[in-house]
Scaffold this motif. Structure first.
Motif, PDB file in Angstrom:
ATOM      1  N   GLU A   1     105.598  22.906 108.881  1.00 55.76           N
ATOM      2  CA  GLU A   1     104.885  23.434 110.047  1.00 55.76           C
ATOM      3  C   GLU A   1     104.320  22.309 110.901  1.00 55.76           C
ATOM      4  O   GLU A   1     104.400  22.356 112.136  1.00 55.76           O
ATOM      5  N   ALA A   2     103.763  21.306 110.259  1.00 54.64           N
ATOM      6  CA  ALA A   2     103.197  20.172 110.993  1.00 54.64           C
ATOM      7  C   ALA A   2     104.284  19.438 111.777  1.00 54.64           C
ATOM      8  O   ALA A   2     104.085  19.069 112.939  1.00 54.64           O
ATOM      9  N   LYS A   3     105.450  19.241 111.158  1.00 55.12           N
ATOM     10  CA  LYS A   3     106.555  18.566 111.844  1.00 55.12           C
ATOM     11  C   LYS A   3     107.063  19.402 113.015  1.00 55.12           C
ATOM     12  O   LYS A   3     107.386  18.864 114.075  1.00 55.12           O
ATOM     13  N   THR A   4     107.129  20.709 112.831  1.00 59.40           N
ATOM     14  CA  THR A   4     107.577  21.582 113.917  1.00 59.40           C
ATOM     15  C   THR A   4     106.636  21.485 115.105  1.00 59.40           C
ATOM     16  O   THR A   4     107.075  21.349 116.252  1.00 59.40           O
ATOM     17  N   ILE A   5     105.354  21.552 114.848  1.00 63.27           N
ATOM     18  CA  ILE A   5     104.364  21.437 115.928  1.00 63.27           C
ATOM     19  C   ILE A   5     104.462  20.065 116.594  1.00 63.27           C
ATOM     20  O   ILE A   5     104.422  19.951 117.817  1.00 63.27           O
ATOM     21  N   ALA A   6     104.605  19.026 115.794  1.00 64.42           N
ATOM     22  CA  ALA A   6     104.689  17.663 116.332  1.00 64.42           C
ATOM     23  C   ALA A   6     105.906  17.506 117.242  1.00 64.42           C
ATOM     24  O   ALA A   6     105.790  16.937 118.337  1.00 64.42           O
ATOM     25  N   TYR A   7     107.056  18.018 116.827  1.00 63.10           N
ATOM     26  CA  TYR A   7     108.252  17.915 117.658  1.00 63.10           C
ATOM     27  C   TYR A   7     108.107  18.714 118.945  1.00 63.10           C
ATOM     28  O   TYR A   7     108.556  18.292 120.007  1.00 63.10           O
ATOM     29  N   ARG A   8     107.456  19.851 118.869  1.00 61.98           N
ATOM     30  CA  ARG A   8     107.236  20.648 120.083  1.00 61.98           C
ATOM     31  C   ARG A   8     106.293  19.929 121.047  1.00 61.98           C
ATOM     32  O   ARG A   8     106.490  19.966 122.262  1.00 61.98           O
ATOM     33  N   LEU A   9     105.270  19.285 120.505  1.00 67.15           N
ATOM     34  CA  LEU A   9     104.352  18.513 121.358  1.00 67.15           C
ATOM     35  C   LEU A   9     105.073  17.339 122.013  1.00 67.15           C
ATOM     36  O   LEU A   9     104.871  17.048 123.196  1.00 67.15           O
ATOM     37  N   LEU A  10     105.918  16.664 121.236  1.00 63.42           N
ATOM     38  CA  LEU A  10     106.677  15.544 121.794  1.00 63.42           C
ATOM     39  C   LEU A  10     107.620  16.013 122.896  1.00 63.42           C
ATOM     40  O   LEU A  10     107.751  15.380 123.944  1.00 63.42           O
ATOM     41  N   ASN A  11     108.290  17.145 122.663  1.00 63.25           N
ATOM     42  CA  ASN A  11     109.194  17.678 123.668  1.00 63.25           C
ATOM     43  C   ASN A  11     108.436  18.078 124.930  1.00 63.25           C
ATOM     44  O   ASN A  11     108.885  17.809 126.043  1.00 63.25           O
ATOM     45  N   PHE A  12     107.282  18.702 124.762  1.00 70.51           N
ATOM     46  CA  PHE A  12     106.462  19.070 125.913  1.00 70.51           C
ATOM     47  C   PHE A  12     106.061  17.824 126.701  1.00 70.51           C
ATOM     48  O   PHE A  12     106.092  17.821 127.930  1.00 70.51           O
ATOM     49  N   GLY A  13     105.702  16.770 126.003  1.00 73.11           N
ATOM     50  CA  GLY A  13     105.350  15.506 126.664  1.00 73.11           C
ATOM     51  C   GLY A  13     106.506  14.950 127.473  1.00 73.11           C
ATOM     52  O   GLY A  13     106.323  14.444 128.586  1.00 73.11           O
ATOM     53  N   ARG A  14     107.712  15.069 126.941  1.00 74.70           N
ATOM     54  CA  ARG A  14     108.895  14.593 127.671  1.00 74.70           C
ATOM     55  C   ARG A  14     109.124  15.423 128.936  1.00 74.70           C
ATOM     56  O   ARG A  14     109.488  14.888 129.980  1.00 74.70           O
ATOM     57  N   VAL A  15     108.925  16.723 128.836  1.00 69.98           N
ATOM     58  CA  VAL A  15     109.097  17.599 130.001  1.00 69.98           C
ATOM     59  C   VAL A  15     108.104  17.219 131.098  1.00 69.98           C
ATOM     60  O   VAL A  15     108.468  17.103 132.268  1.00 69.98           O
ATOM     61  N   ILE A  16     106.851  17.028 130.705  1.00 63.58           N
ATOM     62  CA  ILE A  16     105.818  16.650 131.676  1.00 63.58           C
ATOM     63  C   ILE A  16     106.132  15.293 132.295  1.00 63.58           C
ATOM     64  O   ILE A  16     106.026  15.108 133.514  1.00 63.58           O
ATOM     65  N   GLN A  17     106.541  14.342 131.475  1.00 63.76           N
ATOM     66  CA  GLN A  17     106.869  13.010 131.974  1.00 63.76           C
ATOM     67  C   GLN A  17     108.038  13.081 132.957  1.00 63.76           C
ATOM     68  O   GLN A  17     108.019  12.438 134.007  1.00 63.76           O
ATOM     69  N   ASN A  18     109.035  13.894 132.645  1.00 62.03           N
ATOM     70  CA  ASN A  18     110.186  14.064 133.528  1.00 62.03           C
ATOM     71  C   ASN A  18     109.756  14.687 134.857  1.00 62.03           C
ATOM     72  O   ASN A  18     110.198  14.262 135.930  1.00 62.03           O
ATOM     73  N   PHE A  19     108.889  15.692 134.793  1.00 59.65           N
ATOM     74  CA  PHE A  19     108.388  16.345 135.997  1.00 59.65           C
ATOM     75  C   PHE A  19     107.707  15.332 136.917  1.00 59.65           C
ATOM     76  O   PHE A  19     107.996  15.267 138.112  1.00 59.65           O
ATOM     77  N   TYR A  20     106.802  14.545 136.364  1.00 54.81           N
ATOM     78  CA  TYR A  20     106.067  13.596 137.193  1.00 54.81           C
ATOM     79  C   TYR A  20     106.947  12.457 137.690  1.00 54.81           C
ATOM     80  O   TYR A  20     106.757  11.963 138.792  1.00 54.81           O
ATOM     81  N   SER A  21     107.935  12.052 136.914  1.00 50.42           N
ATOM     82  CA  SER A  21     108.827  10.997 137.401  1.00 50.42           C
ATOM     83  C   SER A  21     109.675  11.506 138.565  1.00 50.42           C
ATOM     84  O   SER A  21     109.935  10.773 139.520  1.00 50.42           O
ATOM     85  N   LYS A  22     110.086  12.786 138.516  1.00 50.07           N
ATOM     86  CA  LYS A  22     110.829  13.356 139.648  1.00 50.07           C
ATOM     87  C   LYS A  22     109.946  13.462 140.881  1.00 50.07           C
ATOM     88  O   LYS A  22     110.399  13.216 142.005  1.00 50.07           O
ATOM     89  N   LYS A  23     108.680  13.833 140.684  1.00 49.70           N
ATOM     90  CA  LYS A  23     107.757  13.902 141.815  1.00 49.70           C
ATOM     91  C   LYS A  23     107.535  12.521 142.408  1.00 49.70           C
ATOM     92  O   LYS A  23     107.428  12.361 143.614  1.00 49.70           O
ATOM     93  N   LYS A  24     107.481  11.513 141.551  1.00 53.02           N
ATOM     94  CA  LYS A  24     107.268  10.152 142.039  1.00 53.02           C
ATOM     95  C   LYS A  24     108.464   9.697 142.870  1.00 53.02           C
ATOM     96  O   LYS A  24     108.302   9.052 143.902  1.00 53.02           O
TER      97      LYS A  24
END
Length: 74
Positions: free
Chosen positions: A28-51
């Motif tokens: 469960e901890a690994k699943t949550i961690a991977y989801r958090l990492l993926n969410f971080g990548r999505v946010i980073q991608n969003f802001y890099s496109k805006k930049k």
């Protein structure tokens, strides 16, 4: 997928245990961690496109975006 550090998993387990008063299994901890990492990548991608889109005006867009988000939360 990359290996998650034990420190990161422990942090997630600690936060979850404090909030929900139950322990997480390692899976469960690994699943949550991977989801958090993926969410971080999505946010980073969003802001890099805006930049890319706004160029030099990105900082102004970001300030306006933060201000509008904070005012809508109230």
């Amino acid at each position: 997928m990359s290996n998650l550090s034990q420190k990161y998993l422990s942090l997630i387990c600690g936060i979850f245990e404090k909030r929900y008063k139950r322990k997480l299994t390692e899976t469960e901890a690994k699943t949550i961690a991977y989801r958090l990492l993926n969410f971080g990548r999505v946010i980073q991608n969003f802001y890099s496109k805006k930049k890319e889109q706004y160029g030099d005006k990105y900082d102004l867009w970001l300030e306006d975006f933060i201000e509008s988000s904070e005012s809508s939360d109230r």
